[in-house]
Design a protein around this motif. Structure first.
Motif, PDB file in Angstrom:
ATOM      1  N   ASN A   1      21.673  19.431  -9.456  1.00 54.08           N
ATOM      2  CA  ASN A   1      21.676  18.788  -8.134  1.00 54.08           C
ATOM      3  C   ASN A   1      21.134  17.365  -8.224  1.00 54.08           C
ATOM      4  O   ASN A   1      21.650  16.441  -7.579  1.00 54.08           O
ATOM      5  CB  ASN A   1      20.838  19.601  -7.147  1.00 54.08           C
ATOM      6  N   THR A   2      20.080  17.198  -9.008  1.00 50.35           N
ATOM      7  CA  THR A   2      19.458  15.881  -9.136  1.00 50.35           C
ATOM      8  C   THR A   2      20.408  14.887  -9.790  1.00 50.35           C
ATOM      9  O   THR A   2      20.537  13.737  -9.333  1.00 50.35           O
ATOM     10  CB  THR A   2      18.161  15.988  -9.953  1.00 50.35           C
ATOM     11  N   ARG A   3      21.088  15.310 -10.837  1.00 51.18           N
ATOM     12  CA  ARG A   3      22.037  14.411 -11.503  1.00 51.18           C
ATOM     13  C   ARG A   3      23.162  14.017 -10.550  1.00 51.18           C
ATOM     14  O   ARG A   3      23.574  12.843 -10.520  1.00 51.18           O
ATOM     15  CB  ARG A   3      22.609  15.085 -12.759  1.00 51.18           C
ATOM     16  N   LEU A   4      23.658  14.971  -9.772  1.00 50.78           N
ATOM     17  CA  LEU A   4      24.714  14.661  -8.807  1.00 50.78           C
ATOM     18  C   LEU A   4      24.224  13.672  -7.754  1.00 50.78           C
ATOM     19  O   LEU A   4      24.932  12.716  -7.402  1.00 50.78           O
ATOM     20  CB  LEU A   4      25.196  15.957  -8.134  1.00 50.78           C
ATOM     21  N   ASN A   5      23.016  13.891  -7.260  1.00 49.72           N
ATOM     22  CA  ASN A   5      22.473  13.020  -6.216  1.00 49.72           C
ATOM     23  C   ASN A   5      22.159  11.623  -6.739  1.00 49.72           C
ATOM     24  O   ASN A   5      22.399  10.625  -6.044  1.00 49.72           O
ATOM     25  CB  ASN A   5      21.217  13.649  -5.602  1.00 49.72           C
ATOM     26  N   VAL A   6      21.596  11.527  -7.931  1.00 48.46           N
ATOM     27  CA  VAL A   6      21.293  10.207  -8.495  1.00 48.46           C
ATOM     28  C   VAL A   6      22.590   9.450  -8.768  1.00 48.46           C
ATOM     29  O   VAL A   6      22.663   8.224  -8.551  1.00 48.46           O
ATOM     30  CB  VAL A   6      20.446  10.350  -9.776  1.00 48.46           C
ATOM     31  N   ASP A   7      23.617  10.156  -9.225  1.00 43.19           N
ATOM     32  CA  ASP A   7      24.912   9.508  -9.423  1.00 43.19           C
ATOM     33  C   ASP A   7      25.448   8.979  -8.089  1.00 43.19           C
ATOM     34  O   ASP A   7      25.950   7.843  -8.025  1.00 43.19           O
ATOM     35  CB  ASP A   7      25.902  10.498 -10.030  1.00 43.19           C
TER      36      ASP A   7
ATOM     37  N   THR B   1      19.880  23.403  -2.593  1.00 42.61           N
ATOM     38  CA  THR B   1      21.150  22.735  -2.325  1.00 42.61           C
ATOM     39  C   THR B   1      21.036  21.234  -2.572  1.00 42.61           C
ATOM     40  O   THR B   1      19.968  20.642  -2.364  1.00 42.61           O
ATOM     41  CB  THR B   1      21.620  22.994  -0.880  1.00 42.61           C
ATOM     42  N   ALA B   2      22.147  20.629  -3.002  1.00 32.13           N
ATOM     43  CA  ALA B   2      22.146  19.187  -3.267  1.00 32.13           C
ATOM     44  C   ALA B   2      22.083  18.373  -1.987  1.00 32.13           C
ATOM     45  O   ALA B   2      21.553  17.268  -1.970  1.00 32.13           O
ATOM     46  CB  ALA B   2      23.387  18.803  -4.079  1.00 32.13           C
ATOM     47  N   GLY B   3      22.655  18.906  -0.899  1.00 31.74           N
ATOM     48  CA  GLY B   3      22.541  18.251   0.407  1.00 31.74           C
ATOM     49  C   GLY B   3      23.315  16.958   0.546  1.00 31.74           C
ATOM     50  O   GLY B   3      22.995  16.153   1.420  1.00 31.74           O
ATOM     51  N   GLU B   4      24.319  16.725  -0.271  1.00 35.20           N
ATOM     52  CA  GLU B   4      25.052  15.465  -0.203  1.00 35.20           C
ATOM     53  C   GLU B   4      25.833  15.384   1.114  1.00 35.20           C
ATOM     54  O   GLU B   4      26.639  16.261   1.424  1.00 35.20           O
ATOM     55  CB  GLU B   4      26.010  15.337  -1.387  1.00 35.20           C
ATOM     56  N   MET B   5      25.583  14.354   1.870  1.00 35.35           N
ATOM     57  CA  MET B   5      26.271  14.135   3.142  1.00 35.35           C
ATOM     58  C   MET B   5      26.074  12.691   3.550  1.00 35.35           C
ATOM     59  O   MET B   5      24.947  12.258   3.784  1.00 35.35           O
ATOM     60  CB  MET B   5      25.704  15.061   4.213  1.00 35.35           C
ATOM     61  N   TYR B   6      27.146  11.921   3.556  1.00 36.84           N
ATOM     62  CA  TYR B   6      27.083  10.477   3.767  1.00 36.84           C
ATOM     63  C   TYR B   6      26.184   9.832   2.721  1.00 36.84           C
ATOM     64  O   TYR B   6      25.446   8.890   3.000  1.00 36.84           O
ATOM     65  CB  TYR B   6      26.574  10.130   5.167  1.00 36.84           C
ATOM     66  N   GLY B   7      26.233  10.366   1.512  1.00 38.19           N
ATOM     67  CA  GLY B   7      25.360   9.901   0.449  1.00 38.19           C
ATOM     68  C   GLY B   7      24.319  10.961   0.125  1.00 38.19           C
ATOM     69  O   GLY B   7      24.260  12.025   0.751  1.00 38.19           O
ATOM     70  N   PRO B   8      23.455  10.712  -0.866  1.00 35.27           N
ATOM     71  CA  PRO B   8      22.420  11.679  -1.268  1.00 35.27           C
ATOM     72  C   PRO B   8      21.263  11.681  -0.258  1.00 35.27           C
ATOM     73  O   PRO B   8      20.191  11.131  -0.504  1.00 35.27           O
ATOM     74  CB  PRO B   8      21.978  11.164  -2.643  1.00 35.27           C
ATOM     75  N   ARG B   9      21.475  12.325   0.873  1.00 37.49           N
ATOM     76  CA  ARG B   9      20.617  12.132   2.032  1.00 37.49           C
ATOM     77  C   ARG B   9      19.175  12.578   1.819  1.00 37.49           C
ATOM     78  O   ARG B   9      18.266  12.071   2.485  1.00 37.49           O
ATOM     79  CB  ARG B   9      21.205  12.856   3.243  1.00 37.49           C
ATOM     80  N   TYR B  10      18.926  13.492   0.882  1.00 35.19           N
ATOM     81  CA  TYR B  10      17.544  13.919   0.665  1.00 35.19           C
ATOM     82  C   TYR B  10      16.676  12.799   0.083  1.00 35.19           C
ATOM     83  O   TYR B  10      15.453  12.888   0.118  1.00 35.19           O
ATOM     84  CB  TYR B  10      17.503  15.123  -0.274  1.00 35.19           C
TER      85      TYR B  10
ATOM     86  N   LEU C   1      10.021  11.624  -4.318  1.00 36.57           N
ATOM     87  CA  LEU C   1      10.972  12.212  -3.377  1.00 36.57           C
ATOM     88  C   LEU C   1      12.131  12.874  -4.124  1.00 36.57           C
ATOM     89  O   LEU C   1      12.610  13.944  -3.725  1.00 36.57           O
ATOM     90  CB  LEU C   1      11.497  11.151  -2.415  1.00 36.57           C
ATOM     91  N   ILE C   2      12.574  12.246  -5.203  1.00 39.39           N
ATOM     92  CA  ILE C   2      13.607  12.874  -6.023  1.00 39.39           C
ATOM     93  C   ILE C   2      13.058  14.142  -6.671  1.00 39.39           C
ATOM     94  O   ILE C   2      13.715  15.186  -6.692  1.00 39.39           O
ATOM     95  CB  ILE C   2      14.112  11.889  -7.094  1.00 39.39           C
ATOM     96  N   GLY C   3      11.837  14.062  -7.162  1.00 41.75           N
ATOM     97  CA  GLY C   3      11.252  15.183  -7.898  1.00 41.75           C
ATOM     98  C   GLY C   3      11.038  16.428  -7.058  1.00 41.75           C
ATOM     99  O   GLY C   3      11.355  17.543  -7.498  1.00 41.75           O
ATOM    100  N   VAL C   4      10.512  16.270  -5.833  1.00 44.18           N
ATOM    101  CA  VAL C   4      10.219  17.462  -5.034  1.00 44.18           C
ATOM    102  C   VAL C   4      11.497  18.200  -4.636  1.00 44.18           C
ATOM    103  O   VAL C   4      11.476  19.425  -4.440  1.00 44.18           O
ATOM    104  CB  VAL C   4       9.394  17.111  -3.777  1.00 44.18           C
TER     105      VAL C   4
END
Length: 534
Positions: free
Chosen positions: A302-308, A373-382, A364-367
């Protein structure tokens, strides 16, 4: 009688130079005026996104639940009374339990969104707060670095497709960003002035963030919590700031526990689990779907997807260049602190803030590795609540590179006038070019991808309104919850509107008709509105 003109002139108050008057607050700094203009640009752009991209409507389950909770609070209640026939008004993430009707989310963001409901323009709430976010980024940059750094960071934020999409939506992240930035700004002011009121305000701000997005508050607050013991070791007088800050934060924790007790019956159990029992932070069975639950491997994926995604959405620059300046600023902050630690301790502050802001991003990325869930929506919103730190670090790096470039120009061309200014203009030109590239390529594509998200738009609602029906019940044929969502958002909680929208249940519709015996009845079926028997 002789008049000593010279002595009289000496007694007249002398006009201070413009720089001194700006420092005293008598006239605004030019950057202040430009920052205000950026706030207005952000407001207009976000409102445009809210209207053109999102049709001024919620588009995901979260949005619909947030708006429902905001309507409840605007009506003077934390929880609503459920309808007599709830199956006609079902929507995801809105729960009926123990005679109460409520959304599954914490109350912090709906409490703010209720202001938009009361004003009659809930869709405009996030664009207005987004404009305030731009102003807070400028003020924070001005305080911990200098005005130019804050101004560039504010401009980067206002131009970010990630920021514009979130600020145009009904999601909670724009308001949560406001609390995160206000917390950091008041913390900086408290550290610099040792005044009590900013410390109290900082505790309340992180408290409101906790009441809105608890895991996000942990991610934003953790670097500060790690800094506190070191700050106390350096100066014990800081306890006079940190203890009051903690004092104003704890009541919000108490309020969250009380709300959990009210909704779930357990103070430490969030209402998320009432919809999905596995919707918890952590690893192993019971945390995330499936028999094995959430694992470290799935969290890292999930983290790799969000950072990408962050590399694309942050500024929309090509080849994920959006991430490079932020990483560079963090590294230079560590290097600068190490070099100045022994030589010039009074100049620590900018480097400490480099590390603190980088810590906010990393934390914030770490926690969120621990969330299933990755939570991707309009970008890596988390990761959105760290976007203020990201833009400030980016701006900081741009000026640091410009300073290095100015020094190299001076060494290579000693007769060149004002080499540092030339280097700054060159660096800003590169940033402007990358941003224009984004405006021409990535940003329009991101807006198109978000348009009619989940196939939700206001066409059906407008069609019913154009028919000019009154005192009616409209039964909406629903194949998916998204068919009913725009109509559900039009209902008042008391379900006594001029037009009430319900889910079509076929032959069972008569049961709801009996609840509204004197009304007209209609069925809306994917673009076709027809009158049905009275």
């Amino acid at each position: 009688m002789t008049i000593d003109v010279a002595s009289l002139t000496r007694r007249l108050p002398r006009r201070q130079p413009a720089r001194a008057r700006r420092a005293a607050g008598a006239i605004p700094h030019p950057c202040d005026l430009l920052a205000l203009a950026l706030c207005l640009v952000a407001l207009a752009a976000s409102a445009w996104v809210a209207t053109v991209v999102f049709d001024r409507l919620p588009h995901v389950e979260d949005d619909v639940a947030f708006l429902f909770q905001a309507k409840t609070i605007a009506g003077g209640h934390l929880l609503a009374r459920p309808p007599a026939l709830p199956e006609f008004f079902w929507i995801p993430f809105v729960i009926i339990r123990d005679g109460h009707w409520f959304g599954k989310y914490p109350p912090g963001y709906p409490l703010v969104l209720a202001l938009g409901v009361l004003s009659g323009v809930p869709w405009l709430l996030n664009p207005v707060v987004g404009a305030l976010d731009v102003g807070l980024v400028y003020l924070l940059g001005k305080r911990v670095y200098h005005a130019a750094t804050g101004l560039l960071a504010a401009a980067l934020l206002a131009a970010s497709p990630f920021f514009l999409l979130q600020s145009g939506s009904f999601m909670s992240h724009t308001v949560s960003l406001f609390w995160a930035l206000l917390f950091l700004l008041l913390l900086a002011r408290a550290e610099q002035t040792r005044a009590l009121w900013p410390a109290l305000g900082a505790g309340a701000a992180i408290g409101m963030l906790f009441l809105s997005r608890p895991l996000t508050a942990v991610g934003i607050g953790l670097p500060v919590a790690l800094w506190v013991p070191l700050g106390v070791l350096l100066d014990r007088r800081r306890l006079r700031l940190y203890l009051p800050m903690l004092g104003t934060f704890l009541p919000f924790v108490g309020a969250m526990l009380a709300y959990n007790q009210l909704t779930t019956g357990h103070a430490t159990e969030f209402a998320y689990v009432l919809w999905w029992p596995y919707d918890k932070v952590g690893f192993g069975p019971g945390h995330g779907p499936g028999d094995t639950g959430h694992t470290w491997a799935s969290g890292m994926l999930n983290t790799r997807l969000n950072v990408d995604q962050l590399g694309h959405y942050l500024f929309g620059w090509p080849r994920r260049l959006s991430l490079l300046p932020m990483i560079g600023a963090g590294a230079l902050g560590l290097l600068g602190l190490a070099l100045r630690a022994l030589r010039r301790p009074r100049r620590w502050q900018p480097y400490i803030w480099d590390i603190l802001l980088a810590g906010v991003v990393v934390s914030l990325i770490g926690v969120h590795i621990a969330y299933w869930t990755a939570g991707e929506m309009y970008g890596p919103r988390y990761y959105f609540e760290a976007i203020g730190a990201m833009t400030l670090l980016t701006s900081r790096f741009v000026f640091q590179v410009a300073a290095l470039g100015g020094w190299l120009l001076h060494r290579a061309l000693p007769r060149l006038p004002r080499p540092e200014r030339s280097a700054q203009l060159a660096a800003l030109a590169v940033v402007a070019g990358l941003t224009l590239w984004s405006f021409n390529t990535f940003t329009p594509a991101a807006f198109r991808a978000a348009t009619d998200w989940y196939d939700i738009n206001g066409d059906g609602v407008r069609q019913v309104q154009a028919a000019q029906i009154h005192d009616a019940v409209v039964f909406v044929v629903m194949k998916n919850w998204t068919d009913y969502a725009p109509f559900f958002c039009q209902n008042h909680l008391t379900l006594d509107d001029d037009v009430v929208y319900a889910i079509d249940q076929g032959a069972d519709d008569r049961r709801l008709m009996d609840q509204y015996p004197s009304r007209g009845y209609y069925r809306y079926d994917h673009g076709v509105l027809t009158r049905i028997g009275s």
